[in-house]
Write a protein that holds these residues in place. Sequence first.
Motif, PDB file in Angstrom:
ATOM      1  N   GLY A 127       0.821  -1.215   0.000  1.00 41.17           N
ATOM      2  CA  GLY A 127       0.000   0.000   0.000  1.00 41.17           C
ATOM      3  C   GLY A 127       0.845   1.251   0.000  1.00 41.17           C
ATOM      4  O   GLY A 127       1.993   1.240   0.449  1.00 41.17           O
ATOM      5  N   GLU A 128       0.244   2.320  -0.487  1.00 42.67           N
ATOM      6  CA  GLU A 128       0.956   3.581  -0.658  1.00 42.67           C
ATOM      7  C   GLU A 128       0.662   4.552   0.480  1.00 42.67           C
ATOM      8  O   GLU A 128      -0.383   4.490   1.120  1.00 42.67           O
ATOM      9  CB  GLU A 128       0.547   4.216  -1.997  1.00 42.67           C
ATOM     10  N   THR A 129       1.586   5.466   0.709  1.00 44.43           N
ATOM     11  CA  THR A 129       1.366   6.546   1.672  1.00 44.43           C
ATOM     12  C   THR A 129       0.522   7.640   1.016  1.00 44.43           C
ATOM     13  O   THR A 129       0.299   7.615  -0.204  1.00 44.43           O
ATOM     14  CB  THR A 129       2.704   7.173   2.113  1.00 44.43           C
ATOM     15  N   LEU A 130       0.119   8.595   1.832  1.00 48.64           N
ATOM     16  CA  LEU A 130      -0.683   9.703   1.296  1.00 48.64           C
ATOM     17  C   LEU A 130       0.107  10.496   0.250  1.00 48.64           C
ATOM     18  O   LEU A 130      -0.406  10.824  -0.822  1.00 48.64           O
ATOM     19  CB  LEU A 130      -1.128  10.630   2.434  1.00 48.64           C
ATOM     20  N   SER A 131       1.375  10.767   0.557  1.00 45.84           N
ATOM     21  CA  SER A 131       2.141  11.574  -0.408  1.00 45.84           C
ATOM     22  C   SER A 131       2.368  10.789  -1.694  1.00 45.84           C
ATOM     23  O   SER A 131       2.408  11.374  -2.786  1.00 45.84           O
ATOM     24  CB  SER A 131       3.459  12.052   0.203  1.00 45.84           C
ATOM     25  N   GLU A 132       2.508   9.480  -1.583  1.00 50.68           N
ATOM     26  CA  GLU A 132       2.645   8.672  -2.811  1.00 50.68           C
ATOM     27  C   GLU A 132       1.351   8.708  -3.629  1.00 50.68           C
ATOM     28  O   GLU A 132       1.370   8.828  -4.850  1.00 50.68           O
ATOM     29  CB  GLU A 132       3.043   7.241  -2.451  1.00 50.68           C
ATOM     30  N   ARG A 133       0.221   8.626  -2.934  1.00 55.85           N
ATOM     31  CA  ARG A 133      -1.056   8.714  -3.671  1.00 55.85           C
ATOM     32  C   ARG A 133      -1.181  10.072  -4.340  1.00 55.85           C
ATOM     33  O   ARG A 133      -1.520  10.167  -5.516  1.00 55.85           O
ATOM     34  CB  ARG A 133      -2.254   8.451  -2.737  1.00 55.85           C
TER      35      ARG A 133
END
Length: 248
Positions: A127-133
């Motif tokens: 899963g991705e972090t918020l900044s990655e999203r």
Amino acid sequence: MRRKLVAGNWKMHGSLAENEALLSGILAGMADVKAGVAVCVPFPYLAQAQAKLTGSAIAWGAQNMSQQAKGAFTGEVSASMLKDFSCTYVLVGHSERRAIYGESDELVAEKFAAAQAAGLTPILCVGETLSEREGGVTEAVVARQLDAVIAKCGVASLAKAVVAYEPVWAIGTGVTASPEQAQAVHAFIRTKVRGLDAGVADGLIIQYGGSMKANNAVELLGQPDIDGGLIGGAALNAEEFLAICRAG
Ligand code: PGA
């Protein structure tokens, strides 16, 4: 048809008394649950889970393990030790392990391999972090996390594993991915695996995790590629957890 799997991730919560009450409550409500159910408990409570759940419809497992088989690794727990307590599952690569304890994609792949070598079913968390999203790299991050395991163990290894898609920004925050957002990443994962092995892709259980609760489980679990849930906070309350299990 894939059978849904709802797994509780208790994290560092519980006590002998609390676990006894929680497991008794879950067991008492299992009659109308069609999904597979599991609880991933802290290491010291594996014996308690085994004693309480043997012969029931609930499987159990751990939340982490060492990639090493044995040796001078103070504080670590091996896959064969988990097998000694009849664990079915072990979480590998949970985002808290990746972020707080610095677990790399490669280390997670080693743990995945060691789990399977011992006969455990790894639940591989991605899963991705918020900044990655926000940076538009969600698919690239999830692909990289999956590829590390596929490179080490081969795509066929996923036939004996579960994948949990857990957007980091949704874990423990009360902010759930919308069913559409989650479905999109689940479909991406399945399509990616299908490109390597269609049979493995069709059978692969892909759980969603991240603030899944009784009040959003039906919608999330109704998506075509969401095959269950990995439940943190809501797994600590028997009625709430059962309601999610019944949604599956
Ligand atoms: P949460 O945790 O349900 O409390 O968001 C999920 C997880 O970390 O597996």
